[in-house]
Design a protein around this motif. Structure first.
Motif, PDB file in Angstrom:
ATOM      1  N   THR A  41       0.843  -1.199   0.000  1.00 31.51           N
ATOM      2  CA  THR A  41       0.000   0.000   0.000  1.00 31.51           C
ATOM      3  C   THR A  41       0.875   1.245   0.000  1.00 31.51           C
ATOM      4  OG1 THR A  41      -0.151  -0.073   2.416  1.00 31.51           O
ATOM      5  CG2 THR A  41      -1.937  -1.131   1.153  1.00 31.51           C
ATOM      6  N   GLU A  42       2.176   1.058   0.236  1.00 32.44           N
ATOM      7  CA  GLU A  42       3.128   2.174   0.200  1.00 32.44           C
ATOM      8  C   GLU A  42       4.482   1.639  -0.247  1.00 32.44           C
ATOM      9  OE1 GLU A  42       5.559   5.244   3.121  1.00 32.44           O
ATOM     10  OE2 GLU A  42       4.519   3.521   3.975  1.00 32.44           O
ATOM     11  N   TYR A  43       5.171   2.413  -1.084  1.00 30.47           N
ATOM     12  CA  TYR A  43       6.551   2.117  -1.489  1.00 30.47           C
ATOM     13  C   TYR A  43       7.216   3.471  -1.693  1.00 30.47           C
ATOM     14  CZ  TYR A  43      10.500   0.034  -3.969  1.00 30.47           C
ATOM     15  OH  TYR A  43      11.754  -0.370  -4.348  1.00 30.47           O
ATOM     16  N   ILE A  85      10.185   9.849  -2.673  1.00 27.93           N
ATOM     17  CA  ILE A  85       9.738   9.460  -4.005  1.00 27.93           C
ATOM     18  C   ILE A  85       8.851   8.232  -3.794  1.00 27.93           C
ATOM     19  CG2 ILE A  85      10.404   8.743  -6.315  1.00 27.93           C
ATOM     20  CD1 ILE A  85      13.063  10.267  -4.140  1.00 27.93           C
ATOM     21  N   SER A  86       7.538   8.393  -3.967  1.00 24.61           N
ATOM     22  CA  SER A  86       6.573   7.340  -3.643  1.00 24.61           C
ATOM     23  C   SER A  86       5.845   6.870  -4.889  1.00 24.61           C
ATOM     24  CB  SER A  86       5.532   7.861  -2.650  1.00 24.61           C
ATOM     25  OG  SER A  86       6.141   8.356  -1.486  1.00 24.61           O
ATOM     26  N   LEU A  87       5.719   5.568  -5.023  1.00 24.01           N
ATOM     27  CA  LEU A  87       4.872   5.044  -6.090  1.00 24.01           C
ATOM     28  C   LEU A  87       3.428   5.372  -5.737  1.00 24.01           C
ATOM     29  CD1 LEU A  87       6.524   1.587  -6.857  1.00 24.01           C
ATOM     30  CD2 LEU A  87       6.896   3.794  -7.972  1.00 24.01           C
ATOM     31  N   THR A 136      10.982   2.795   2.566  1.00 24.31           N
ATOM     32  CA  THR A 136       9.864   2.453   3.440  1.00 24.31           C
ATOM     33  C   THR A 136       8.783   1.806   2.585  1.00 24.31           C
ATOM     34  OG1 THR A 136      10.298   4.381   4.829  1.00 24.31           O
ATOM     35  CG2 THR A 136       8.137   3.360   5.054  1.00 24.31           C
ATOM     36  N   TYR A 137       8.257   0.681   3.064  1.00 25.27           N
ATOM     37  CA  TYR A 137       7.131   0.073   2.360  1.00 25.27           C
ATOM     38  C   TYR A 137       6.147  -0.488   3.372  1.00 25.27           C
ATOM     39  CZ  TYR A 137       9.814  -4.243   3.128  1.00 25.27           C
ATOM     40  OH  TYR A 137      10.526  -5.266   3.691  1.00 25.27           O
ATOM     41  N   THR A 138       4.887  -0.542   2.960  1.00 28.05           N
ATOM     42  CA  THR A 138       3.827  -1.021   3.842  1.00 28.05           C
ATOM     43  C   THR A 138       3.009  -2.065   3.101  1.00 28.05           C
ATOM     44  OG1 THR A 138       3.695   1.177   4.845  1.00 28.05           O
ATOM     45  CG2 THR A 138       1.861  -0.319   5.264  1.00 28.05           C
ATOM     46  N   GLY A 142       2.225  -4.651   7.929  1.00 28.51           N
ATOM     47  CA  GLY A 142       2.668  -3.429   8.573  1.00 28.51           C
ATOM     48  C   GLY A 142       3.723  -2.699   7.753  1.00 28.51           C
ATOM     49  N   GLN A 143       4.385  -1.746   8.407  1.00 26.53           N
ATOM     50  CA  GLN A 143       5.362  -0.903   7.717  1.00 26.53           C
ATOM     51  C   GLN A 143       6.777  -1.345   8.076  1.00 26.53           C
ATOM     52  OE1 GLN A 143       6.090   3.373   8.784  1.00 26.53           O
ATOM     53  NE2 GLN A 143       5.168   3.688   6.776  1.00 26.53           N
ATOM     54  N   THR A 144       7.637  -1.317   7.075  1.00 28.43           N
ATOM     55  CA  THR A 144       9.040  -1.666   7.265  1.00 28.43           C
ATOM     56  C   THR A 144       9.896  -0.563   6.673  1.00 28.43           C
ATOM     57  OG1 THR A 144       8.538  -4.017   7.109  1.00 28.43           O
ATOM     58  CG2 THR A 144      10.824  -3.380   6.763  1.00 28.43           C
TER      59      THR A 144
END
Length: 166
Positions: A41-43, A85-87, A136-138, A142-144
């Motif tokens: 959901t996040e990169y 910089i987020s996808l 950072t990715y989620t 969870g988030q890592t």
């Protein structure tokens, strides 16, 4: 993993020299993580640019060899010490649906430029002009956050000029 290097550095991939006003090009490479079964959901790739630089600009984002359009990612440069910089959400959703090759890819490559300020610290041992990165990715677990593997250094030198009258 995530790593950072200097493009066209005159020493090696993590060290270079530059003059005030020069544009330095950095390349950040981050591994692709996640899958269609455990989608992200996040990169976000983070570039931690020192205060010795000005006018940071992301010039290109690629997934493997495919250049992404500006609608596939966002850039938040509101804090130069943490440029994000987020996808985009739509790009990650398309990856989950299989309409792009993100999860079959090996890495994401971001090319970023910045101009060395005339106030940059001089010398070849100074770490004040150093820069690092992280990822950072989620996903559903969870988030890592992963720190970058490399810190890059840009050195600059003072050149005294004397004018003599005969």
């Amino acid at each position: 993993t995530v790593s950072k290097e200097i493009v066209g550095g005159d020493i090696d991939a993590t060290h270079t020299t530059a003059s005030a006003g020069d544009t330095v090009t950095f390349k950040l490479t981050a591994s692709v993580t996640g899958s269609k079964e455990v989608p992200l959901t996040e990169y976000t790739i983070h570039d931690n640019l020192s205060g010795s630089f000005d006018t940071p600009a992301v010039t290109e984002v690629k997934v493997d060899n495919t250049k992404l359009s500006t609608s596939d990612y966002t850039v938040d440069a509101s804090s130069q010490s943490d440029i994000k910089i987020s996808l985009s959400e739509s790009y990650l959703k398309a990856a989950k649906e299989g309409t792009n090759d993100f999860y079959a890819s090996s890495d994401v490559v971001v090319t970023l430029t910045a101009i060395l300020k005339d106030t940059a610290v001089s010398g070849n041992t100074a770490t004040d002009n150093s820069n690092s990165d992280s990822l950072t990715y989620t996903n559903t677990y969870g988030q890592t956050s992963k720190p970058g593997d490399d810190t890059v250094y840009v050195y600059t030198f003072d050149l005294p000029v004397f004018k003599y009258e005969d």
